[in-house]
Write a protein that holds these residues in place. Structure first.
Motif, PDB file in Angstrom:
ATOM      1  N   VAL A 180      79.626  81.331  61.043  1.00 62.59           N
ATOM      2  CA  VAL A 180      79.973  81.712  62.405  1.00 62.59           C
ATOM      3  C   VAL A 180      78.683  81.885  63.201  1.00 62.59           C
ATOM      4  O   VAL A 180      77.648  82.230  62.644  1.00 62.59           O
ATOM      5  CB  VAL A 180      80.769  83.036  62.367  1.00 62.59           C
ATOM      6  N   PHE A 181      78.755  81.653  64.515  1.00 66.70           N
ATOM      7  CA  PHE A 181      77.581  81.909  65.342  1.00 66.70           C
ATOM      8  C   PHE A 181      77.970  82.599  66.639  1.00 66.70           C
ATOM      9  O   PHE A 181      79.084  82.464  67.142  1.00 66.70           O
ATOM     10  CB  PHE A 181      76.785  80.626  65.618  1.00 66.70           C
ATOM     11  N   PHE A 182      77.001  83.359  67.147  1.00 63.05           N
ATOM     12  CA  PHE A 182      77.086  83.996  68.458  1.00 63.05           C
ATOM     13  C   PHE A 182      76.344  83.112  69.442  1.00 63.05           C
ATOM     14  O   PHE A 182      75.207  82.708  69.177  1.00 63.05           O
ATOM     15  CB  PHE A 182      76.380  85.356  68.457  1.00 63.05           C
ATOM     16  N   ASN A 183      76.939  82.828  70.571  1.00 63.99           N
ATOM     17  CA  ASN A 183      76.237  82.149  71.658  1.00 63.99           C
ATOM     18  C   ASN A 183      75.364  83.182  72.370  1.00 63.99           C
ATOM     19  O   ASN A 183      75.883  84.149  72.921  1.00 63.99           O
ATOM     20  CB  ASN A 183      77.227  81.516  72.634  1.00 63.99           C
ATOM     21  N   LEU A 184      74.051  82.972  72.349  1.00 68.14           N
ATOM     22  CA  LEU A 184      73.121  83.897  72.993  1.00 68.14           C
ATOM     23  C   LEU A 184      72.919  83.573  74.467  1.00 68.14           C
ATOM     24  O   LEU A 184      72.351  84.379  75.211  1.00 68.14           O
ATOM     25  CB  LEU A 184      71.766  83.873  72.282  1.00 68.14           C
ATOM     26  N   GLY A 185      73.348  82.402  74.867  1.00 65.81           N
ATOM     27  CA  GLY A 185      73.243  81.968  76.262  1.00 65.81           C
ATOM     28  C   GLY A 185      74.416  81.067  76.577  1.00 65.81           C
ATOM     29  O   GLY A 185      75.365  80.963  75.791  1.00 65.81           O
ATOM     30  N   ASP A 186      74.350  80.403  77.698  1.00 63.89           N
ATOM     31  CA  ASP A 186      75.401  79.459  78.078  1.00 63.89           C
ATOM     32  C   ASP A 186      75.139  78.128  77.360  1.00 63.89           C
ATOM     33  O   ASP A 186      74.272  77.360  77.755  1.00 63.89           O
ATOM     34  CB  ASP A 186      75.413  79.254  79.586  1.00 63.89           C
ATOM     35  N   ASN A 187      75.885  77.885  76.301  1.00 58.45           N
ATOM     36  CA  ASN A 187      75.746  76.651  75.526  1.00 58.45           C
ATOM     37  C   ASN A 187      76.814  75.622  75.876  1.00 58.45           C
ATOM     38  O   ASN A 187      76.993  74.641  75.164  1.00 58.45           O
ATOM     39  CB  ASN A 187      75.790  76.961  74.024  1.00 58.45           C
ATOM     40  N   SER A 188      77.500  75.834  76.981  1.00 61.90           N
ATOM     41  CA  SER A 188      78.576  74.906  77.351  1.00 61.90           C
ATOM     42  C   SER A 188      78.094  73.463  77.527  1.00 61.90           C
ATOM     43  O   SER A 188      78.831  72.542  77.139  1.00 61.90           O
ATOM     44  CB  SER A 188      79.326  75.396  78.589  1.00 61.90           C
ATOM     45  N   PRO A 189      76.892  73.208  78.047  1.00 63.77           N
ATOM     46  CA  PRO A 189      76.487  71.800  78.194  1.00 63.77           C
ATOM     47  C   PRO A 189      76.396  71.046  76.858  1.00 63.77           C
ATOM     48  O   PRO A 189      76.630  69.846  76.813  1.00 63.77           O
ATOM     49  CB  PRO A 189      75.108  71.895  78.868  1.00 63.77           C
ATOM     50  N   THR A 190      76.080  71.749  75.773  1.00 66.76           N
ATOM     51  CA  THR A 190      75.922  71.078  74.474  1.00 66.76           C
ATOM     52  C   THR A 190      77.052  71.353  73.491  1.00 66.76           C
ATOM     53  O   THR A 190      77.153  70.676  72.475  1.00 66.76           O
ATOM     54  CB  THR A 190      74.595  71.500  73.811  1.00 66.76           C
ATOM     55  N   HIS A 191      77.912  72.350  73.780  1.00 68.81           N
ATOM     56  CA  HIS A 191      78.950  72.749  72.825  1.00 68.81           C
ATOM     57  C   HIS A 191      80.380  72.519  73.320  1.00 68.81           C
ATOM     58  O   HIS A 191      81.327  72.671  72.561  1.00 68.81           O
ATOM     59  CB  HIS A 191      78.798  74.227  72.474  1.00 68.81           C
ATOM     60  N   ASP A 192      80.566  72.216  74.600  1.00 68.54           N
ATOM     61  CA  ASP A 192      81.897  72.002  75.173  1.00 68.54           C
ATOM     62  C   ASP A 192      82.128  70.506  75.362  1.00 68.54           C
ATOM     63  O   ASP A 192      81.178  69.729  75.398  1.00 68.54           O
ATOM     64  CB  ASP A 192      82.001  72.668  76.550  1.00 68.54           C
ATOM     65  N   PRO A 193      83.406  70.102  75.532  1.00 64.64           N
ATOM     66  CA  PRO A 193      83.659  68.698  75.881  1.00 64.64           C
ATOM     67  C   PRO A 193      82.918  68.354  77.171  1.00 64.64           C
ATOM     68  O   PRO A 193      82.782  69.218  78.031  1.00 64.64           O
ATOM     69  CB  PRO A 193      85.173  68.649  76.087  1.00 64.64           C
ATOM     70  N   PRO A 194      82.412  67.176  77.309  1.00 61.29           N
ATOM     71  CA  PRO A 194      82.585  65.984  76.484  1.00 61.29           C
ATOM     72  C   PRO A 194      81.527  65.830  75.390  1.00 61.29           C
ATOM     73  O   PRO A 194      81.346  64.740  74.864  1.00 61.29           O
ATOM     74  CB  PRO A 194      82.476  64.847  77.490  1.00 61.29           C
ATOM     75  N   SER A 195      80.829  66.910  75.031  1.00 61.68           N
ATOM     76  CA  SER A 195      79.812  66.841  73.981  1.00 61.68           C
ATOM     77  C   SER A 195      80.387  66.219  72.705  1.00 61.68           C
ATOM     78  O   SER A 195      81.572  66.358  72.408  1.00 61.68           O
ATOM     79  CB  SER A 195      79.307  68.252  73.668  1.00 61.68           C
ATOM     80  N   LYS A 196      79.537  65.571  71.950  1.00 61.87           N
ATOM     81  CA  LYS A 196      79.946  64.974  70.668  1.00 61.87           C
ATOM     82  C   LYS A 196      80.405  66.066  69.692  1.00 61.87           C
ATOM     83  O   LYS A 196      81.374  65.909  68.975  1.00 61.87           O
ATOM     84  CB  LYS A 196      78.786  64.180  70.082  1.00 61.87           C
TER      85      LYS A 196
END
Length: 163
Positions: free
Chosen positions: A129-145
């Motif tokens: 499991v991981f905690f997001n320490l910042g806004d990781n939406s650009p690399t972790h949300d769709p349309p990301s691979k």
């Protein structure tokens, strides 16, 4: 009659060595709050089953049955994420290593404080499991691979996660 702490520890270890035990199949409540006790203080995670039911179920059951007890954060990418979830007992870690579960549909963005399962391949989540320490939406949300599906968020103790 009260069990000794040694007997309780042995019972807990026996259960954790059996990922097929029915205790691990219980659905999580719609919303639950789990306390993660660390050497620096307590982190409260709000698990929201609607965000990722399979992830919430897995995390809730592993946490309540002691899988994460005495675990350490083992991977930190400052400002991005902090990861934990490999049991310190090699036999328990091995028992769970291949116990993958299917991905959940994406519903909630990977913003600061959200919690998600890590994975290397689709439908490959296990225990990490991981905690997001910042806004990781650009690399972790769709349309990301690689789409990571949060199942909860830190509601107290984010300063501890940051440290």
């Amino acid at each position: 009659m009260r069990q000794s702490s040694t007997a309780s520890a042995q019972d807990s270890r026996a259960l954790l060595l059996n990922p097929d035990a029915p205790e691990f199949q219980a659905p999580a409540p719609d919303v639950s709050h789990l306390a993660l006790e660390t050497s620096r203080g307590t982190v409260i995670i709000e698990v929201i089953r609607d965000w990722g039911p399979r992830g919430a179920d897995r995390f809730f059951n592993l946490a309540r049955l002691g899988y994460y007890d005495e675990n350490r954060f083992f991977r930190v990418n400052p400002g991005r994420w902090t990861q934990f979830g490999i049991n310190g007992d090699p036999a328990i870690a091995k028992a769970w290593r291949t116990r993958t579960f299917p991905d959940d549909p994406f519903k909630t963005s990977n913003t600061r404080g959200t919690v998600a399962f890590a994975f290397a391949v689709p439908n490959g989540r296990t225990t990490q499991v991981f905690f997001n320490l910042g806004d990781n939406s650009p690399t972790h949300d769709p349309p990301s691979k690689d789409v990571f599906v949060p199942f909860g968020r830190v509601i107290a103790g984010m300063d501890i996660v940051d440290s």
